[in-house]
Design an enzyme around this catalytic site. Structure first.
Site, mmCIF file in Angstrom:
data_model
loop_
_atom_site.group_PDB
_atom_site.id
_atom_site.type_symbol
_atom_site.label_atom_id
_atom_site.label_comp_id
_atom_site.label_asym_id
_atom_site.label_seq_id
_atom_site.Cartn_x
_atom_site.Cartn_y
_atom_site.Cartn_z
ATOM 1 N N HIS A 101 -4.805 2.419 -16.390
ATOM 2 C CA HIS A 101 -3.628 2.210 -17.233
ATOM 3 C C HIS A 101 -2.926 3.519 -17.590
ATOM 4 C CE1 HIS A 101 -6.172 3.215 -20.814
ATOM 5 N NE2 HIS A 101 -5.008 3.580 -21.308
ATOM 6 N N SER B 28 -7.314 8.301 -23.437
ATOM 7 C CA SER B 28 -7.605 7.296 -22.431
ATOM 8 C C SER B 28 -8.067 7.987 -21.155
ATOM 9 C CB SER B 28 -6.353 6.469 -22.136
ATOM 10 O OG SER B 28 -5.991 5.687 -23.237
ATOM 11 N N ASP C 24 -10.073 -1.535 -15.357
ATOM 12 C CA ASP C 24 -9.248 -0.381 -15.744
ATOM 13 C C ASP C 24 -9.946 0.916 -15.329
ATOM 14 O OD1 ASP C 24 -7.303 1.193 -16.828
ATOM 15 O OD2 ASP C 24 -7.841 0.810 -18.920
#
Length: 255
Positions: A70, A205, A119
């Site tokens: 992502h 992230s 992901d």
């Protein structure tokens, strides 16, 4: 398709709770890392729609970094991206830093941008990193590895030091403790068997969840309202894809 299961299995949920303290100027519940003590950490930079973006990641081989799919947003296409290895203060040009362009972004073929299934993404570097005390790959788990309740793990990154706060220049880290809990069930989080729902701070992230010096998870996403639990991609579920993908691109380079 590997790593993709859309049926909830709440019995396999792991929740990691912060050992919470709030020292001034530090990542929530944590502290600044000892410089270059996490030599696997990678800092990703690229421009998307005219905006500078950043993400975390971690080195798993001299020429491959693992991160979250992502990080590229909705359009998982090739974008100019640089990986910085060997960094502590990302605003300084440290002698230990190696800035290497990304040759190829390889998101998991079954990545779902709406629900963040699978992901995970590999980044093939333009050249091999020069391994030294400040730049080293981290071990990946075995396929049958499990993160058991009571285990203390670590997350590091250049993420916010407080909710809605500023981003630090130096690498921050925080310890997390694994516990059994039904937080995800109460938060309408679905355990797909390929994620670890956790409570954590605002780390970058794509960074790793490290347990006993092994990268067991990848920082994925939180609830859309920004509240816990934070979800981590379970690396052990994707070992075959990781190994086969790295091998196939290595073969292509030598053909």
């Amino acid at each position: 398709r590997q790593g993709l299961t859309k049926f909830p299995r709440l019995s396999s949920i792991l929740v990691i709770l912060l050992e919470v303290t709030f020292p001034s100027g530090e990542i929530i519940g944590g502290h600044e890392s000892k410089p270059h003590s996490r030599p696997y950490m990678a800092y990703l930079q690229f421009v998307a729609q005219g905006v500078q973006k950043k993400c975390g990641g971690f080195l798993i081989r001299e020429d491959f970094v693992l991160t979250a799919a992502h990080c590229l947003g909705r359009q998982v296409t090739q974008r100019p991206m640089n990986v910085t290895l060997g960094a502590h203060n990302i605003e300084n040009q440290e002698k230990t830093q190696q800035v290497i362009p990304v040759k190829r972004t390889i998101p998991h073929p079954d990545y779902d941008n709406q629900y963040y299934y699978n992901d995970i993404m590999l980044l093939q570097l333009e050249k091999k990193a020069n391994l030294n005390p400040a730049v080293q790959p981290i071990k990946l788990p075995r396929s049958k590895d499990k993160v058991k309740p009571g285990k203390v793990c670590l997350v590091a990154g250049w993420g916010r030091v407080a909710p809605n706060g500023k981003y630090p220049n130096t690498l921050q880290e925080v310890k997390l403790k694994v516990q059994k809990h039904q937080v995800c069930e109460r938060s309408n989080q679905e355990d797909t068997g390929s994620v670890l729902p956790l409570l954590s701070s605002q780390g970058d992230s794509g960074g790793p969840l490290v347990c006993n010096h092994v990268a067991q998870g990848i920082v994925s996403c939180g609830k859309k309202n920004g509240k816990p639990p934070r979800v981590y991609t379970k690396v052990s579920r994707f070992l075959q894809w990781i190994k086969e993908t790295m091998k196939s691109h290595q073969v292509q380079e030598t053909d």
